[in-house]
Design a protein around this motif. Structure first.
Motif, PDB file in Angstrom:
ATOM      1  N   PRO A 283      23.208  60.345  23.702  1.00  0.00           N
ATOM      2  CA  PRO A 283      23.607  60.199  24.906  1.00  0.00           C
ATOM      3  C   PRO A 283      23.816  59.416  25.134  1.00  0.00           C
ATOM      4  N   GLN A 284      24.823  58.836  26.016  1.00  0.00           N
ATOM      5  CA  GLN A 284      24.737  57.622  26.969  1.00  0.00           C
ATOM      6  C   GLN A 284      25.250  57.399  27.886  1.00  0.00           C
ATOM      7  N   LYS A 285      24.261  57.102  28.898  1.00  0.00           N
ATOM      8  CA  LYS A 285      25.193  56.760  30.417  1.00  0.00           C
ATOM      9  C   LYS A 285      26.199  55.239  30.495  1.00  0.00           C
ATOM     10  N   LEU A 286      27.135  56.015  31.003  1.00  0.00           N
ATOM     11  CA  LEU A 286      28.674  54.865  31.667  1.00  0.00           C
ATOM     12  C   LEU A 286      28.451  54.834  32.691  1.00  0.00           C
ATOM     13  N   VAL A 287      29.016  53.487  33.550  1.00  0.00           N
ATOM     14  CA  VAL A 287      29.372  53.121  34.253  1.00  0.00           C
ATOM     15  C   VAL A 287      30.673  52.515  34.118  1.00  0.00           C
ATOM     16  N   ILE A 288      31.482  52.737  34.225  1.00  0.00           N
ATOM     17  CA  ILE A 288      32.523  52.954  34.549  1.00  0.00           C
ATOM     18  C   ILE A 288      33.891  51.967  35.609  1.00  0.00           C
ATOM     19  N   ASP A 289      34.568  51.076  35.334  1.00  0.00           N
ATOM     20  CA  ASP A 289      34.980  50.537  36.824  1.00  0.00           C
ATOM     21  C   ASP A 289      36.965  49.969  35.802  1.00  0.00           C
ATOM     22  N   TYR A 290      36.859  49.180  37.083  1.00  0.00           N
ATOM     23  CA  TYR A 290      38.257  48.440  36.455  1.00  0.00           C
ATOM     24  C   TYR A 290      38.486  47.730  37.531  1.00  0.00           C
ATOM     25  N   ALA A 291      39.352  46.230  37.611  1.00  0.00           N
ATOM     26  CA  ALA A 291      39.149  44.962  38.369  1.00  0.00           C
ATOM     27  C   ALA A 291      40.829  44.885  38.350  1.00  0.00           C
ATOM     28  N   VAL A 292      41.595  44.484  38.873  1.00  0.00           N
ATOM     29  CA  VAL A 292      42.325  43.695  39.006  1.00  0.00           C
ATOM     30  C   VAL A 292      41.972  41.903  39.862  1.00  0.00           C
ATOM     31  N   HIS A 293      43.083  41.222  38.734  1.00  0.00           N
ATOM     32  CA  HIS A 293      42.923  39.777  39.565  1.00  0.00           C
ATOM     33  C   HIS A 293      44.083  39.867  40.241  1.00  0.00           C
ATOM     34  N   TYR A 294      43.844  39.384  41.647  1.00  0.00           N
ATOM     35  CA  TYR A 294      45.199  39.233  42.370  1.00  0.00           C
ATOM     36  C   TYR A 294      44.751  38.020  42.638  1.00  0.00           C
ATOM     37  N   ILE A 295      46.538  37.339  42.693  1.00  0.00           N
ATOM     38  CA  ILE A 295      47.171  35.997  43.347  1.00  0.00           C
ATOM     39  C   ILE A 295      46.810  36.005  44.898  1.00  0.00           C
ATOM     40  N   LYS A 296      46.678  34.390  45.062  1.00  0.00           N
ATOM     41  CA  LYS A 296      46.338  34.356  46.121  1.00  0.00           C
ATOM     42  C   LYS A 296      46.803  33.387  46.539  1.00  0.00           C
ATOM     43  N   SER A 298      46.901  30.299  47.498  1.00  0.00           N
ATOM     44  CA  SER A 298      47.088  29.227  46.745  1.00  0.00           C
ATOM     45  C   SER A 298      46.963  29.087  45.546  1.00  0.00           C
ATOM     46  N   GLY A 299      47.952  30.368  45.259  1.00  0.00           N
ATOM     47  CA  GLY A 299      47.899  30.679  43.317  1.00  0.00           C
ATOM     48  C   GLY A 299      47.108  30.193  42.389  1.00  0.00           C
ATOM     49  N   GLU A 300      46.174  30.446  43.078  1.00  0.00           N
ATOM     50  CA  GLU A 300      44.352  31.410  41.737  1.00  0.00           C
ATOM     51  C   GLU A 300      44.854  32.517  42.211  1.00  0.00           C
ATOM     52  N   THR A 301      43.525  32.900  41.606  1.00  0.00           N
ATOM     53  CA  THR A 301      43.582  34.657  41.433  1.00  0.00           C
ATOM     54  C   THR A 301      41.565  34.858  41.694  1.00  0.00           C
ATOM     55  N   SER A 302      42.077  36.050  42.406  1.00  0.00           N
ATOM     56  CA  SER A 302      40.734  36.897  43.638  1.00  0.00           C
ATOM     57  C   SER A 302      40.062  38.445  42.335  1.00  0.00           C
ATOM     58  N   LYS A 303      39.229  38.115  41.910  1.00  0.00           N
ATOM     59  CA  LYS A 303      39.070  39.480  41.289  1.00  0.00           C
ATOM     60  C   LYS A 303      38.226  40.812  42.461  1.00  0.00           C
ATOM     61  N   LYS A 304      38.207  41.763  42.054  1.00  0.00           N
ATOM     62  CA  LYS A 304      38.133  42.681  43.086  1.00  0.00           C
ATOM     63  C   LYS A 304      38.237  43.984  41.994  1.00  0.00           C
ATOM     64  N   VAL A 305      36.996  44.349  42.130  1.00  0.00           N
ATOM     65  CA  VAL A 305      36.549  45.348  41.444  1.00  0.00           C
ATOM     66  C   VAL A 305      36.388  46.732  42.165  1.00  0.00           C
ATOM     67  N   PHE A 306      36.750  47.622  41.009  1.00  0.00           N
ATOM     68  CA  PHE A 306      37.003  49.128  41.863  1.00  0.00           C
ATOM     69  C   PHE A 306      36.367  50.398  40.952  1.00  0.00           C
ATOM     70  N   LYS A 307      35.615  51.202  41.760  1.00  0.00           N
ATOM     71  CA  LYS A 307      35.136  52.368  40.815  1.00  0.00           C
ATOM     72  C   LYS A 307      35.710  53.562  40.320  1.00  0.00           C
ATOM     73  N   LEU A 308      35.037  53.406  38.799  1.00  0.00           N
ATOM     74  CA  LEU A 308      36.389  54.347  38.345  1.00  0.00           C
ATOM     75  C   LEU A 308      34.978  55.654  37.734  1.00  0.00           C
ATOM     76  N   HIS A 340      49.573  39.660  37.649  1.00  0.00           N
ATOM     77  CA  HIS A 340      47.945  39.566  38.128  1.00  0.00           C
ATOM     78  C   HIS A 340      47.266  40.155  36.651  1.00  0.00           C
ATOM     79  N   LEU A 341      46.548  40.659  36.686  1.00  0.00           N
ATOM     80  CA  LEU A 341      45.550  40.869  35.069  1.00  0.00           C
ATOM     81  C   LEU A 341      44.421  42.067  35.839  1.00  0.00           C
ATOM     82  N   LEU A 342      45.385  43.143  34.673  1.00  0.00           N
ATOM     83  CA  LEU A 342      43.475  44.191  34.917  1.00  0.00           C
ATOM     84  C   LEU A 342      42.715  44.881  34.108  1.00  0.00           C
ATOM     85  N   GLU A 343      41.451  44.877  34.212  1.00  0.00           N
ATOM     86  CA  GLU A 343      40.364  44.742  33.677  1.00  0.00           C
ATOM     87  C   GLU A 343      40.057  45.818  33.668  1.00  0.00           C
TER      88      GLU A 343
END
Length: 360
Positions: A283-296, A298-308, A340-343
């Protein structure tokens, strides 16, 4: 929707003035209401709070000890909640030369309207002396007072100034936190976790070493630690992941990563799914998250991590994850058009990512 500042409206001031007129025969409610409401339309929520304290000082006895007596008498008749912050704010403004009385007042007033902001004025003036009092509060039978000990001494309390002395010497609040690290009240435990999370931003190694020495077998303590290290977990910090057994790299096959659409408009919901198949014989313990790289803007991206999800993946097991994410403007986030990017992140490591476009 009515603005928050309307908590301090004319109806509120009528009740407020009546409470003080009942506590002090020399208090003139009509004159107070006239003074406190003059020009209030231009004031913000916190501006109205501060103006109330200042006008109250104008209408109460000039001697702080006598004014405090009136505050104590009026307090039981006041509404609880944010508007009651006027009482500790008054103490912070005018009680600096009466330390012991001010500490007693803040302890009493925090039960109807938190003294977390007011106590920081005393910490700024005399850090060591005030922390001695707060250490005693951490043992108080009232959970509002115990919470004040932790919340008021947070290094980075939102809506307040930083406590640079505690940022430089984080161990100054250690005894407070250790007295509260298994508190039965969730209200207190949340404060302790947030206090520790503040430490993680400036003194990561100190904070991690501190919680490693706490007893994770106690469910309240384990809850505090898990919430305290949440920011570090989202960043994939190896040492933080190790505390709850998520430090090993996941031995999984990642696949069937799917988005239900690759082009969204503001207000749309994106649904995504993926699979994790175990490649390990134990068995292995996993913590699973996802991140959305939002457009700011300025045109740059900002990563926001969410718990899954946190789970223990068994040998031979395949886990199917399905999740929806709404893209809608909030007070804390404004969306901008673009790619945008979903990770997907498992135990701090990126498993895969897919792009999508958003138009607003």
């Amino acid at each position: 929707m009515e603005p928050l500042k309307e908590m301090f409206n004319r109806e509120f001031y009528r009740h407020f003035a009546q409470a003080f007129a009942g506590a002090d025969k020399n208090f003139n409610p009509k004159t107070f209401i006239k003074d406190v409401t003059q020009g209030m339309e231009t004031l913000s929520l916190n501006g109205r709070l501060r103006n109330t304290s200042v006008m109250l000082h104008k209408h109460l006895p000039g001697d702080f000890t006598k004014a405090a007596e009136v505050l104590f008498k009026a307090a039981p008749s006041l509404q609880t909640g944010y508007t009651a912050l006027v009482l500790p704010d008054f103490v912070a403004l005018y009680g600096k030369q009466h330390f012991d009385l001010s500490m007693e007042a803040l302890k009493r007033f925090t039960t109807i309207g938190s003294s977390e902001f007011a106590i920081r004025e005393f910490l700024k003036t005399d850090l060591d002396k005030t922390l001695k009092v707060m250490n005693k509060w951490a043992e108080d039978k009232n959970h509002h007072v115990r919470r004040l000990a932790s919340e008021g001494s947070r290094p980075r309390l939102p809506w307040s100034f930083k406590l640079d002395g505690i940022i430089k010497k984080p161990a100054l609040t250690q005894t407070i936190l250790e007295k509260l690290n298994a508190d039965e009240e969730l209200y207190v435990r949340k404060s302790v976790a947030n206090h520790l999370n503040d430490h993680s931003k400036d003194n990561t190694a100190y904070m991690l070493q501190l919680v490693k020495n706490w007893d994770k077998r106690h469910r309240h303590t384990a809850w505090i630690i898990k919430h305290a290290i949440r920011t570090l977990i989202k960043k994939g910090d190896k040492e933080a992941l190790d505390i709850f057994g998520f430090g090993e790299e996941a031995q999984v096959k990642f696949g069937r990563f799917w988005l239900d659409k690759t082009s969204l408009r503001l207000g749309d919901t994106l649904q995504f799914s993926f699979q994790l198949a175990s490649k390990k014989e134990t068995p292995q313990k996993l913590v699973i998250d996802y991140a959305v790289h939002y457009i700011k803007s300025s045109g740059e991206t900002s990563k926001k991590v969410f718990k899954l999800k946190e789970t223990e993946l068994q040998p031979g097991q395949t886990l199917q994850i399905v999740k929806k994410q709404l893209f809608q403007d909030l007070t804390t986030r404004k969306h901008y058009p673009g790619k945008h990017l979903l990770e997907i992140i498992v135990n701090g490591k990126t498993m895969g990512s897919k792009g999508f476009s958003l138009s607003v």
